[in-house]
Motif scaffolding. Structure first.
Motif, short mmCIF file in Angstrom:
data_model
loop_
_atom_site.label_atom_id
_atom_site.label_comp_id
_atom_site.label_asym_id
_atom_site.label_seq_id
_atom_site.Cartn_x
_atom_site.Cartn_y
_atom_site.Cartn_z
N LEU A 1 0.80 -1.23 0.00
CA LEU A 1 0.00 0.00 0.00
C LEU A 1 0.83 1.28 0.00
O LEU A 1 0.27 2.36 -0.20
N TRP A 2 2.13 1.18 0.22
CA TRP A 2 2.92 2.40 0.37
C TRP A 2 2.92 3.25 -0.90
O TRP A 2 3.11 4.47 -0.82
N THR A 3 2.68 2.63 -2.06
CA THR A 3 2.64 3.41 -3.30
C THR A 3 1.43 4.33 -3.35
O THR A 3 1.39 5.26 -4.16
N ARG A 4 0.44 4.09 -2.49
CA ARG A 4 -0.77 4.90 -2.47
C ARG A 4 -0.71 6.02 -1.43
O ARG A 4 -1.69 6.72 -1.22
N GLY A 5 0.44 6.15 -0.78
CA GLY A 5 0.60 7.21 0.21
C GLY A 5 1.22 6.66 1.48
O GLY A 5 1.44 5.45 1.62
N PRO A 6 1.50 7.53 2.43
CA PRO A 6 2.13 7.10 3.68
C PRO A 6 1.26 6.07 4.41
O PRO A 6 0.04 6.15 4.40
N VAL A 7 1.92 5.09 5.02
CA VAL A 7 1.24 4.06 5.81
C VAL A 7 1.81 4.09 7.22
O VAL A 7 3.03 4.01 7.41
N MET A 8 0.93 4.21 8.19
CA MET A 8 1.34 4.27 9.60
C MET A 8 0.66 3.13 10.35
O MET A 8 -0.54 2.90 10.17
N VAL A 9 1.42 2.41 11.16
CA VAL A 9 0.82 1.40 12.04
C VAL A 9 0.75 1.99 13.44
O VAL A 9 1.77 2.37 14.02
N ALA A 10 -0.45 2.09 13.96
CA ALA A 10 -0.67 2.73 15.26
C ALA A 10 -0.24 1.81 16.40
O ALA A 10 -0.36 0.58 16.31
N SER A 11 0.23 2.41 17.47
CA SER A 11 0.53 1.66 18.68
C SER A 11 -0.73 1.49 19.51
O SER A 11 -1.50 2.43 19.70
N THR A 12 -0.91 0.28 20.02
CA THR A 12 -2.05 -0.01 20.90
C THR A 12 -1.57 -0.26 22.34
O THR A 12 -2.27 -0.89 23.13
N LEU A 13 -0.39 0.23 22.66
CA LEU A 13 0.22 -0.07 23.95
C LEU A 13 -0.10 0.96 25.03
O LEU A 13 0.25 0.76 26.19
N SER A 14 -0.74 2.07 24.66
CA SER A 14 -1.06 3.12 25.63
C SER A 14 -2.56 3.16 25.89
O SER A 14 -3.35 3.19 24.95
N GLY A 15 -2.94 3.17 27.16
CA GLY A 15 -4.34 3.30 27.53
C GLY A 15 -4.90 2.03 28.13
O GLY A 15 -4.46 0.92 27.82
#
Length: 230
Positions: A24-38
Motif C-alpha cells: 500500500l505504500w505506493t498509495r501514500g504514507p502508511v502508519m501502524v498505530a501503537s495499541t500499547l497506551s491506555g
C-alpha cells in the motif's frame, strides 16, 4: 491522497500488516498505530488520534476494529474511509469476558508463553494451524507486546461497548473483510457490520482464519487497494 493508519489486534505488532505495508505504500504514507497506551478503548483511541495525521484512511483488524469504531465515534471527520477486518461490533458475552480474565491471570502469573502457544492456532484457518511461519509470527508479536500490555488490552476489550447502535452513523466508504474460516469473529459478524453500515462492501476471503492479513495477503491487499481507490 490521504495517509493510511493501520491498527493491529490483540498481542499484535506492525508485523501483522507487513504484507499490506509493502503493497500500500505506493498509495501514500502508511502508519501502524501503537495499541500499547491506555486502559480502555477510549484511551487507546485517543492516544492513536493524538499521533495520527489530520485526516487519514483507517483500517483495523480484530481489536484494531474495535478501536477503529471508537475512533469513528471520537473523531469521525478525520477519517476518510474505513476498513474493518476480522472484527465485530458486538460487546463481549459474559462467557467471553470470563475466558479473557482467565488468560489475563495466567499471563500475569508467568504463563504468558503458554497463553500465546495455546491461543495462536485458534486464530488460523484449519489448514494453517501447524504452519511454523505463521505460528512464529504470532509468537514474536506476542512477546514484543509483553504480558502487561496484553493484560491491559484484554481488559479494554472486556470493557468495550456494543457498537451496533452507532454503525448507521458511519458515512465514509467502508470495507468489511473476514476470513471464511474465522472462528473468533466469524463471517456472520462481518455480514452484520456490512448490513448496518450504509453502503459498506463485504469481502469474504477464502482460505483464511482470523489473521487474514497474514494468511491470504494477496487477497487482502487486493481488497484494500480497491477500497483505497473508491
Amino acid at each position: 491522497m490521504f495517509p493510511t493508519v493501520l491498527i493491529p489486534g490483540l498481542a499484535c505488532t506492525p508485523e501483522l500488516f507487513a504484507p499490506q505495508i509493502a503493497a500500500l505504500w505506493t498509495r501514500g504514507p502508511v502508519m501502524v498505530a501503537s495499541t500499547l497506551s491506555g486502559d480502555t478503548m477510549g484511551e487507546i483511541a485517543a492516544a492513536i488520534l493524538a499521533q495520527a495525521p489530520p485526516r487519514f484512511a483507517l483500517a483495523g483488524l480484530s481489536m484494531g476494529g474495535y478501536i477503529s469504531l471508537e475512533v469513528m465515534r471520537l473523531a469521525p471527520s478525520r477519517v476518510t474511509r474505513l476498513a474493518l477486518l476480522d472484527t465485530s461490533a458486538r460487546a463481549d458475552t459474559p462467557e467471553q469476558s470470563e475466558a479473557r480474565r482467565g488468560l489475563i491471570g495466567r499471563a500475569r502469573d508467568g504463563d504468558f508463553d503458554g497463553v500465546l502457544a495455546e491461543t495462536a492456532p485458534k486464530l488460523l484457518h484449519p489448514d494453517h494451524r501447524d504452519d511454523p511461519i505463521l505460528l512464529g509470527v504470532q509468537a514474536r508479536m506476542g512477546l514484543a507486546v509483553g504480558p502487561e500490555a496484553y493484560a491491559r488490552q484484554q481488559a479494554a476489550i472486556i470493557g468495550r461497548i456494543d457498537s451496533r447502535p452507532h454503525l448507521g452513523d458511519i458515512e465514509v466508504p467502508t470495507l468489511v473483510l473476514v476470513g471464511d474460516q474465522d472462528g473468533v469473529t466469524p463471517p456472520e459478524r462481518a455480514e452484520e457490520l456490512a448490513t448496518a453500515i450504509p453502503g459498506a462492501a463485504l469481502e469474504i476471503v477464502r482460505g483464511a482464519g482470523h489473521l487474514s492479513t497474514l494468511e491470504q495477503p494477496d487477497a487482502v491487499n487486493a481488497a484494500l487497494s480497491a477500497w483505497l481507490s473508491t
